[in-house]
Design a protein around this motif. Structure first.
Motif, PDB file in Angstrom:
ATOM      1  N   ARG A   8       0.835  -1.213   0.000  1.00  0.00           N
ATOM      2  CA  ARG A   8       0.000   0.000   0.000  1.00  0.00           C
ATOM      3  C   ARG A   8       0.861   1.251   0.000  1.00  0.00           C
ATOM      4  N   PHE A  10       1.732   3.089  -2.691  1.00  0.00           N
ATOM      5  CA  PHE A  10       1.244   4.094  -3.634  1.00  0.00           C
ATOM      6  C   PHE A  10      -0.273   3.984  -3.761  1.00  0.00           C
ATOM      7  N   PRO A  11      -0.974   5.079  -4.044  1.00  0.00           N
ATOM      8  CA  PRO A  11      -2.435   5.007  -4.190  1.00  0.00           C
ATOM      9  C   PRO A  11      -2.888   3.998  -5.248  1.00  0.00           C
ATOM     10  N   THR A  12      -2.128   3.823  -6.303  1.00  0.00           N
ATOM     11  CA  THR A  12      -2.515   2.889  -7.366  1.00  0.00           C
ATOM     12  C   THR A  12      -2.356   1.429  -6.956  1.00  0.00           C
ATOM     13  N   ASP A  13      -1.722   1.155  -5.825  1.00  0.00           N
ATOM     14  CA  ASP A  13      -1.576  -0.225  -5.362  1.00  0.00           C
ATOM     15  C   ASP A  13      -2.923  -0.875  -5.081  1.00  0.00           C
ATOM     16  N   LEU A  15      -5.367  -1.013  -6.941  1.00  0.00           N
ATOM     17  CA  LEU A  15      -5.839  -1.652  -8.167  1.00  0.00           C
ATOM     18  C   LEU A  15      -5.374  -3.094  -8.282  1.00  0.00           C
ATOM     19  N   ASN A  16      -4.395  -3.491  -7.484  1.00  0.00           N
ATOM     20  CA  ASN A  16      -3.883  -4.866  -7.512  1.00  0.00           C
ATOM     21  C   ASN A  16      -4.630  -5.790  -6.552  1.00  0.00           C
ATOM     22  N   TYR A  29      -9.627  -5.033  -8.589  1.00  0.00           N
ATOM     23  CA  TYR A  29     -10.288  -3.731  -8.469  1.00  0.00           C
ATOM     24  C   TYR A  29     -10.146  -2.928  -9.756  1.00  0.00           C
ATOM     25  N   SER A  30      -9.044  -3.123 -10.473  1.00  0.00           N
ATOM     26  CA  SER A  30      -8.819  -2.375 -11.714  1.00  0.00           C
ATOM     27  C   SER A  30      -9.875  -2.682 -12.771  1.00  0.00           C
ATOM     28  N   THR A  34     -10.960   3.236 -11.190  1.00  0.00           N
ATOM     29  CA  THR A  34      -9.730   3.918 -11.587  1.00  0.00           C
ATOM     30  C   THR A  34      -9.295   4.829 -10.448  1.00  0.00           C
ATOM     31  N   VAL A  35      -8.041   5.226 -10.487  1.00  0.00           N
ATOM     32  CA  VAL A  35      -7.495   6.140  -9.494  1.00  0.00           C
ATOM     33  C   VAL A  35      -7.126   7.431 -10.198  1.00  0.00           C
ATOM     34  N   GLN A  36      -7.663   8.541  -9.701  1.00  0.00           N
ATOM     35  CA  GLN A  36      -7.365   9.844 -10.282  1.00  0.00           C
ATOM     36  C   GLN A  36      -6.874  10.770  -9.177  1.00  0.00           C
TER      37      GLN A  36
END
Length: 50
Positions: A8, A10-13, A15-16, A29-30, A34-36
């Protein structure tokens, strides 16, 4: 949801990570989000909050 720090970082983690769907299959989750990046306050102070 909890994860070890290395998962955890990075915020984009997020999505995994996986979750079960209605059919019982594991879906990342991806597949549905999406992460913006957005700007916002770093801290919020509340007074007399009951």
């Amino acid at each position: 949801m909890q994860a070890l720090p290395e998962f955890r970082r990075f915020p984009t983690d997020v999505l995994n990570y996986y979750v079960k769907n209605d059919a019982g299959e594991m879906v990342p989750y991806s597949a549905f989000m999406t992460v913006q990046p957005q700007q916002g306050p770093n801290e919020r102070t509340r007074y007399n909050w009951n």
